[in-house]
Design an enzyme around this catalytic site. Structure first.
Site, PDB file in Angstrom:
ATOM      1  N   GLY A 112     113.498  35.931  -1.531  1.00  0.00           N
ATOM      2  CA  GLY A 112     111.888  36.397  -1.922  1.00  0.00           C
ATOM      3  C   GLY A 112     111.643  38.120  -1.272  1.00  0.00           C
ATOM      4  N   LYS A 137      94.144  28.439   7.909  1.00  0.00           N
ATOM      5  CA  LYS A 137      93.596  29.504   9.410  1.00  0.00           C
ATOM      6  C   LYS A 137      92.728  30.533   8.076  1.00  0.00           C
ATOM      7  CE  LYS A 137      97.284  32.747   7.453  1.00  0.00           C
ATOM      8  NZ  LYS A 137      97.381  34.276   7.898  1.00  0.00           N
TER       9      LYS A 137
END
Ligand SMILES: NC(=O)c1ccc[n+]([C@@H]2O[C@H](COP(=O)([O-])OP(=O)(O)OC[C@H]3O[C@@H](n4cnc5c(N)ncnc54)[C@H](O)[C@@H]3O)[C@@H](O)[C@H]2O)c1
Length: 288
Positions: free
Chosen positions: A14, A210
């Site tokens: 990535g 979150k």
């Protein structure tokens, strides 16, 4: 093996914003620490830039990711590689840091292509929801590739770490603390302090859940409901994150929510939504 000691080779899968910053952070350590080979191979999902040049070529020429991390040198030992197999073939430490929706496809391409004994860590926030229920990204990696996979989560806005502003992070692991400590060594710098917690599901769920609380916090900002309401949303949200995590995995530990991956990431993400909201409001006002 070198002088009887194992030596580790790292590949980063990535090369977006966090992938580029993670590569830079890791490369600063592999260049210094004798237990790692200097070179860090960073797999690049190839893109053609507006100039007509390939992104991977541009990264190797400029030592900079002009699309996802402009203006920051990655370190001479970061090598961009658009060929997934070639990027991972010699590595025994694999860092997964792509958007979550691409992980399954990437892992399928890697089956049978890894070095024996390779270990992984996931920096990916999010989860796959399948017909059978939710599946953590670390489990997807571990099950598809038959390897151990830790996670690293925390209050980690990539652009701040890129300019070496202080951050903390939490590595979640299952059973093998020695492996977790090796990952912590690879990532820790004076401006990036990493701790380890034997609660992989708790750490990873914090990094995922979150975001839901932060959407509610963003709505509070957008509706101008005030700081007290926002604090209540965050407090109740954190409690619900814990309850939901324990419902999915009864082994999840209370202490995890007090680590960087828990309360700190929640605060950072809720603040970030405030910032985005302010930008949007400013934009709307300017457009009026
Ligand atoms: N950016 C941050 O501050 C930050 C911080 C902590 C965690 N994370 C997590 O890190 C992960 C990666 O985020 P990022 O910010 O580096 O990504 P990003 O949004 O900056 O970049 C997206 C990346 O996906 C690649 N991509 C596009 N299509 C693809 C495909 N079909 N297959 C494979 N790759 C493809 C792009 O080339 C690019 O490298 C996410 O899970 C995110 O939640 C990000």
């Amino acid at each position: 093996m070198e002088n009887g000691h194992a030596k580790y080779r790292v590949a980063v899968i990535g090369s977006g914003n966090w992938g580029s910053v993670a590569s830079r952070l890791i490369a600063s350590n592999t260049a210094k620490l004798p237990s790692f080979y200097d070179e860090v191979r960073m797999w690049v999902f190839e893109e053609i830039l507006p100039t007509g040049k390939k992104l991977s070529e541009s990264i190797n020429e400029e030592n900079e990711n002009c699309k996802y991390l402009p203006g920051i040198k990655l370190g001479a030992n970061v090598i961009a590689d658009p060929d997934l197999e070639s990027a991972v073939k010699d590595a025994n430490m694999l860092v997964f840091v792509t958007p979550h929706q691409f992980v399954e496809g990437i892992c399928k391409k890697l089956v049978g292509k890894l070095r024996p004994g390779a270990e992984a860590i996931s920096l990916i926030k999010g989860m796959e929801v399948k017909m059978e229920g939710p599946c953590m990204i670390s489990k997807l990696i571990a099950d598809t590739l038959g390897i151990n996979c830790c996670v690293l989560m925390g209050a980690n806005i990539a652009n701040e770490i890129a300019v070496e502003m202080f951050s903390e992070a939490t590595i979640g692991y299952r059973k093998d603390k020695e492996v977790a400590n090796r990952w912590a060594n690879l990532f820790t710098t004076p401006y990036f302090l990493v701790s380890v917690a034997e609660d992989i599901e708790g750490v990873e769920l914090c990094g995922t859940l979150k975001n839901i609380v932060a959407i509610a916090a963003g709505l509070v900002d957008g509706l101008d409901m005030g700081n007290n309401t926002k604090a209540a949303i965050m407090r109740i949200g954190l409690r619900e994150m814990r309850a939901f995590s324990k419902l999915l995995f009864p082994s999840v530990r209370d202490n995890t929510f007090f680590e960087s991956c828990g309360v700190a990431d929640l605060i950072t993400t809720c603040r970030m939504y405030l910032h985005c909201n302010q930008l949007t409001i400013k934009q709307i006002n300017t457009e009026k």
